[in-house]
Design an enzyme around this catalytic site. Structure first.
Site, PDB file in Angstrom:
ATOM      1  N   LYS A 113       0.832  -1.214  -0.090  1.00  0.00           N
ATOM      2  CA  LYS A 113       0.054   0.045   0.083  1.00  0.00           C
ATOM      3  C   LYS A 113       0.773   1.280   0.050  1.00  0.00           C
ATOM      4  O   LYS A 113       0.612   2.104  -0.579  1.00  0.00           O
ATOM      5  CB  LYS A 113      -1.032  -0.024   1.177  1.00  0.00           C
ATOM      6  CG  LYS A 113      -2.000  -0.854   1.094  1.00  0.00           C
ATOM      7  CD  LYS A 113      -3.132  -0.625   0.095  1.00  0.00           C
ATOM      8  CE  LYS A 113      -4.378  -1.714   0.062  1.00  0.00           C
ATOM      9  NZ  LYS A 113      -5.004  -1.526  -1.096  1.00  0.00           N
ATOM     10  N   LYS A 195      -2.992 -12.084  -8.779  1.00  0.00           N
ATOM     11  CA  LYS A 195      -4.240 -12.520  -8.426  1.00  0.00           C
ATOM     12  C   LYS A 195      -5.504 -11.975  -8.838  1.00  0.00           C
ATOM     13  O   LYS A 195      -5.332 -10.643  -9.072  1.00  0.00           O
ATOM     14  CB  LYS A 195      -4.351 -12.990  -6.889  1.00  0.00           C
ATOM     15  CG  LYS A 195      -4.326 -11.713  -6.049  1.00  0.00           C
ATOM     16  CD  LYS A 195      -4.237 -11.758  -4.662  1.00  0.00           C
ATOM     17  CE  LYS A 195      -4.002 -10.836  -3.703  1.00  0.00           C
ATOM     18  NZ  LYS A 195      -5.287  -9.982  -3.382  1.00  0.00           N
ATOM     19  N   LYS A 198     -10.317  -7.279  -6.273  1.00  0.00           N
ATOM     20  CA  LYS A 198     -11.645  -6.495  -6.461  1.00  0.00           C
ATOM     21  C   LYS A 198     -11.463  -5.136  -6.964  1.00  0.00           C
ATOM     22  O   LYS A 198     -12.262  -4.584  -7.900  1.00  0.00           O
ATOM     23  CB  LYS A 198     -12.295  -6.090  -4.990  1.00  0.00           C
ATOM     24  CG  LYS A 198     -13.043  -7.101  -4.475  1.00  0.00           C
ATOM     25  CD  LYS A 198     -13.866  -6.602  -3.307  1.00  0.00           C
ATOM     26  CE  LYS A 198     -13.534  -7.820  -2.025  1.00  0.00           C
ATOM     27  NZ  LYS A 198     -12.746  -7.454  -0.954  1.00  0.00           N
TER      28      LYS A 198
HETATM   29  P1  TYM Z   1     -10.719  -9.302   0.953  1.00  0.00           P
HETATM   30  O1  TYM Z   1     -12.043  -8.504   1.048  1.00  0.00           O
HETATM   31  O2  TYM Z   1      -9.437  -8.654   0.183  1.00  0.00           O
HETATM   32  O3  TYM Z   1     -11.109 -10.659   0.327  1.00  0.00           O
HETATM   33  C1  TYM Z   1     -12.066 -11.565   1.152  1.00  0.00           C
HETATM   34  C2  TYM Z   1     -11.930 -13.074   1.058  1.00  0.00           C
HETATM   35  O4  TYM Z   1     -11.369 -13.427  -0.234  1.00  0.00           O
HETATM   36  C3  TYM Z   1     -10.074 -13.996  -0.205  1.00  0.00           C
HETATM   37  N1  TYM Z   1      -9.493 -13.510  -1.645  1.00  0.00           N
HETATM   38  C4  TYM Z   1      -9.013 -14.501  -2.406  1.00  0.00           C
HETATM   39  N2  TYM Z   1      -8.672 -15.788  -2.465  1.00  0.00           N
HETATM   40  C5  TYM Z   1      -8.037 -16.418  -3.405  1.00  0.00           C
HETATM   41  N3  TYM Z   1      -7.469 -16.001  -4.339  1.00  0.00           N
HETATM   42  C6  TYM Z   1      -7.804 -14.649  -4.651  1.00  0.00           C
HETATM   43  N4  TYM Z   1      -7.404 -14.074  -5.760  1.00  0.00           N
HETATM   44  C7  TYM Z   1      -8.452 -13.899  -3.679  1.00  0.00           C
HETATM   45  N5  TYM Z   1      -8.607 -12.434  -3.635  1.00  0.00           N
HETATM   46  C8  TYM Z   1      -9.298 -12.383  -2.201  1.00  0.00           C
HETATM   47  C9  TYM Z   1      -9.317 -13.151   0.884  1.00  0.00           C
HETATM   48  O5  TYM Z   1      -8.252 -13.982   1.192  1.00  0.00           O
HETATM   49  C10 TYM Z   1     -10.156 -13.410   1.982  1.00  0.00           C
HETATM   50  O6  TYM Z   1     -10.483 -14.505   2.499  1.00  0.00           O
HETATM   51  N6  TYM Z   1      -8.468  -8.387   5.375  1.00  0.00           N
HETATM   52  C11 TYM Z   1      -9.677  -8.974   4.807  1.00  0.00           C
HETATM   53  C12 TYM Z   1     -11.013  -8.782   5.379  1.00  0.00           C
HETATM   54  C13 TYM Z   1     -10.964  -9.084   6.979  1.00  0.00           C
HETATM   55  C14 TYM Z   1     -10.735 -10.417   7.518  1.00  0.00           C
HETATM   56  C15 TYM Z   1     -11.079 -10.200   8.899  1.00  0.00           C
HETATM   57  C16 TYM Z   1     -10.834 -11.942   7.046  1.00  0.00           C
HETATM   58  C17 TYM Z   1     -11.236  -8.070   7.843  1.00  0.00           C
HETATM   59  N7  TYM Z   1     -11.008  -8.729   9.017  1.00  0.00           N
HETATM   60  C18 TYM Z   1     -11.103 -11.039   9.925  1.00  0.00           C
HETATM   61  C19 TYM Z   1     -10.744 -12.627   8.189  1.00  0.00           C
HETATM   62  C20 TYM Z   1     -10.860 -12.543   9.321  1.00  0.00           C
HETATM   63  C21 TYM Z   1      -9.683  -8.654   3.280  1.00  0.00           C
HETATM   64  O7  TYM Z   1      -9.393  -7.540   2.977  1.00  0.00           O
HETATM   65  O8  TYM Z   1     -10.403  -9.674   2.421  1.00  0.00           O
END
Ligand code: TYM
Length: 332
Positions: A113, A195, A198
């Site tokens: 970031k 990867k 979003k």
């Molecule tokens: P976020 O919103 O980026 O993504 C949500 C979930 O999707 C998974 N993910 C992926 N898995 C496989 N391949 C990909 N290309 C890919 N892109 C995203 C992420 O690993 C995630 O599981 N910080 C977290 C959100 C969060 C969270 C938490 C998760 C906030 N608090 C507590 C678990 C526990 C995030 O930004 O995920």
């Protein structure tokens, strides 16, 4: 016997994609029958990138709608917005006193970031893993279904839990990242660089909201080459990616057929991509349609989120009372 506790969240920063589905949501849907599940929209986390209020609100509704469209049952799990649980920021504040600047600055997602948004390196970005820890520990979560990219954050949550317990006495279990297939998943982008995401790599990411033609176009543009010239040769990354996607949405026999064509050098990538595109359309279409209908129905989504918040606060209020007591913040 009480069920094991599962916690996970998704940021409200845009449409969900196949990475979110296979890294996280597919597990959520399976886990809802076996575990005591808390799933939430991480709207506070998304403030680290300064969204417009209107976008934020619609994105939160969309994430809730997409979770349900993928098969989550709000009667079986607690499905809520992070910001509806005031105990989370309170625990975050407590944990911030146990998290050190040096370790937070070393986290790869923070360093990324700093590189990609140098004009907005806010304190929320630095303490992002601490807020994640609070999300998990507030329910004493143990299993955390996430994709590979979140592995390190969950490991930090484990460290912070240990640190709290070491200082104030046994309070939190140590959480760990979880995927049914044992290995955490990383769904690659279609252009073979990085990867699915979003907000980045939009043309090489398949969203659960993409219409049929967009899906076909994106898949047909996936990078390939003239094909192997020697039997059983090693696969380049970008071809492995296509196989990985095929493996996610197509029948086992289909994947094996293309794999043997690859091995005996008769594979035609155009055909393989057409097959992948059709299987992908069949996979995404029903989810997209359900999510779009639900997204219009704000009253229904609000009911679901309120119910989820009530369930989550019941558990969160117990944990925060215990944490306050352990720290010594209980005067009356
Ligand atoms: P976020 O919103 O980026 O993504 C949500 C979930 O999707 C998974 N993910 C992926 N898995 C496989 N391949 C990909 N290309 C890919 N892109 C995203 C992420 O690993 C995630 O599981 N910080 C977290 C959100 C969060 C969270 C938490 C998760 C906030 N608090 C507590 C678990 C526990 C995030 O930004 O995920």
């Amino acid at each position: 016997m009480s069920k094991e506790i599962v916690v996970s969240g998704i940021r409200s920063t845009g449409y969900l994609h196949l990475g979110n589905y296979f890294g996280a949501m597919r597990n959520y849907v399976k886990m809802q029958d076996e575990y005591n599940c808390y799933f939430f929209v991480a709207d506070y986390h998304s403030l680290t990138t300064h969204p417009e209020p209107e976008h934020l609100r619609e994105n939160v509704y969309r994430v809730v709608a997409e979770n349900i469209a993928c098969g989550l049952d709000p009667d079986k799990v607690a499905l809520y917005a992070q910001s509806d649980i005031p105990e989370i920021p309170e625990l975050y504040l407590m944990l911030n006193m146990l998290a050190y600047k040096g370790e937070l600055e070393k986290v790869p997602t923070f360093k990324d970031k700093v590189r990609t948004q140098p004009q907005n390196v806010n304190a929320g970005l630095l303490t992002y893993p601490v807020l994640m820890t609070a999300d998990i520990l507030i329910h004493k979560g143990i299993k955390v279904p996430v994709g590979k990219d979140q592995e390190q954050h969950v490991e930090m949550a484990r460290n912070f839990a240990q640190r709290f317990n070491g200082r104030y006495g046994e309070t939190f279990p140590e959480p760990y990242p979880f995927n049914y297939s044992n290995e955490l998943v990383k769904v690659p982008s279609l252009d073979g660089t990085g990867k699915m995401s979003k907000s980045e790599n939009v043309n090489a990411t398949l969203y659960l909201a993409d219409d049929d033609d967009t899906i076909r176009k994106k898949v047909m543009k996936a990078k390939t080459d003239a094909g192997p010239t020697e039997h059983d040769s090693e696969m380049p990354d970008y071809i492995q990616n296509i196989f990985q996607l095929l493996h996610l949405v197509s029948k086992h026999e289909t994947v094996e057929t293309y794999r043997s064509m690859y091995n005996n050098c008769t594979i035609r990538y155009g055909d393989m991509k057409k097959q992948l595109a059709e299987d992908m359309v069949n996979f995404i279409q029903p989810i997209r349609e359900r999510a779009t209908d639900l997204q219009q129905d704000h009253p229904q989504l609000q009911r679901i989120m309120k119910l989820g918040a009530e369930k989550a606060r019941e558990s969160a209020s117990k944990t925060i009372a215990e944490a306050r007591k352990k720290i010594g913040i209980n005067y009356y």
